[in-house]
Scaffold this active site. Structure first.
Site, PDB file in Angstrom:
ATOM      1  N   THR A 106       0.851  -1.193   0.000  1.00 54.42           N
ATOM      2  CA  THR A 106       0.000   0.000   0.000  1.00 54.42           C
ATOM      3  C   THR A 106       0.885   1.240   0.000  1.00 54.42           C
ATOM      4  OG1 THR A 106      -0.104  -0.004   2.420  1.00 54.42           O
ATOM      5  CG2 THR A 106      -1.909  -1.102   1.260  1.00 54.42           C
ATOM      6  N   GLU A 107       0.268   2.370  -0.283  1.00 53.39           N
ATOM      7  CA  GLU A 107       1.057   3.604  -0.242  1.00 53.39           C
ATOM      8  C   GLU A 107       1.528   3.868   1.185  1.00 53.39           C
ATOM      9  OE1 GLU A 107      -0.992   7.490  -0.695  1.00 53.39           O
ATOM     10  OE2 GLU A 107      -2.837   6.323  -0.723  1.00 53.39           O
ATOM     11  N   CYS A 109       2.410   6.632   4.089  1.00 58.71           N
ATOM     12  CA  CYS A 109       2.162   8.032   4.467  1.00 58.71           C
ATOM     13  C   CYS A 109       3.351   8.503   5.293  1.00 58.71           C
ATOM     14  CB  CYS A 109       0.849   8.154   5.231  1.00 58.71           C
ATOM     15  SG  CYS A 109      -0.571   7.997   4.132  1.00 58.71           S
ATOM     16  N   ASP A 173      -6.390   0.814   7.015  1.00 57.10           N
ATOM     17  CA  ASP A 173      -6.786  -0.339   7.826  1.00 57.10           C
ATOM     18  C   ASP A 173      -8.261  -0.672   7.681  1.00 57.10           C
ATOM     19  OD1 ASP A 173      -4.248  -0.587   8.591  1.00 57.10           O
ATOM     20  OD2 ASP A 173      -4.529  -0.215  10.713  1.00 57.10           O
TER      21      ASP A 173
END
Length: 298
Positions: A106-107, A109, A173
């Site tokens: 996933t990306e 952050c 999530d």
């Protein structure tokens, strides 16, 4: 396997611990976070030259509980189908039979989750908090108006992530998310007790449980206190929530407009506004953005 992309930071000079089957993503050994089901490692996307989060689930732990694996697979399929600026992007996923792991990329952050970020930055203006709140609501509005409707069910400040350099927040999530048809109510109990709407305990609820959790997130952002921290057990939290006793942290919010807005979000389900209605609320309207600081709590 393609060559690793050189990187200037010493931290990135270490070799990858593993690489995905396509050779595009590499995983480092540093852990970004760990939950009951998965570990999240720092990863790198060699094709795009960017940091990513490598989520890994050891399936051996759940061999006697196929429901967990099924839930994870539905999380991944769900994430893959969602496309919104305020929802964490999923780039790739695969099952590694040799290591018996489920992996998804996933990306990343840059500034971690909103809970830690807020603790680090104790003096945040009301304008900034309104900006974060609007972005969370835009993400929720997307989930709730998605066809089928998606309920997050476990929204709290630890699974809202932030890119601090641009002040942008994203909901992550979605492992506990439940896809429900528009005419159906969800029927399963799961979540983080301090953020759970009373009707979640009755296991008959709609997407408005996320609005309740959003209200609790706002309360945490304002006070830097986890709601119901006065309770020393889940049983006491349950007792207070179901009896309609508000968290003590609410008394620490001296800005009356903010307090009223939070109360609107954590009210009875029938009185709770949708995300799209809250986005039009005068409290969050863009013209209301001024630079007055909120009462900084410590």
């Amino acid at each position: 396997m393609p060559p690793q992309t050189p990187d200037s930071s010493d931290q990135d000079k270490e070799p990858f611990v593993e690489v995905d089957p396509s050779g595009r993503f590499g995983r480092y050994s540093d852990l970004l976070g760990a939950g009951a089901v998965k570990k999240v490692y720092r990863g790198f996307d060699q094709r795009e030259g960017r940091d990513v989060a490598w989520n890994q689930v050891r399936l051996g732990k759940f061999s006697d509980d196929p429901s967990v694996i099924k839930r994870l697979q539905s999380e991944i399929a769900l994430l893959k189908s969602l496309k919104n600026d305020y929802i964490i992007v999923l780039y790739s996923f695969w099952k590694d039979n040799e290591r018996n792991t489920l992996n998804f990329i996933t990306e990343a952050c840059t500034s971690g989750n909103l809970r830690d970020y807020r603790k680090k930055h104790r003096h945040v203006s009301m304008k900034a908090m309104k900006k974060w709140s609007r972005q969370i609501l835009k993400g929720l509005d997307y989930l709730h108006t998605h066809d089928p409707c998606v309920i997050h069910r476990d929204l709290n400040c630890s699974n809202i992530f932030i890119n601090g350099n641009i002040g942008k927040v994203k909901i992550g999530d979605l492992g506990l998310a439940k896809i429900v048809g528009r005419s159906h109510h969800a029927h399963s109990l799961i979540g983080t007790p301090e953020y759970m709407a009373p009707e979640l305990y009755e296991e008959d609820y709609t997407e408005l449980v996320d609005i309740y959790s959003f209200g609790m997130c706002m309360l945490e952002m304002a006070t830097m206190e986890i709601p119901y921290s006065e309770c020393d057990s889940i049983a006491k939290i349950y007792k207070n929530v179901t009896a309609g006793v508000k968290p003590q942290a609410l008394n620490k919010v001296s800005d009356q407009e903010l307090k009223a807005f939070i109360e609107k979000c954590i009210g009875q389900p029938r009185d709770r506004p949708s995300a799209s209605v809250l986005l039009k609320d005068p409290f969050l309207s863009e013209v209301d953005y001024d630079d007055d600081d909120d009462d900084h709590k410590s």
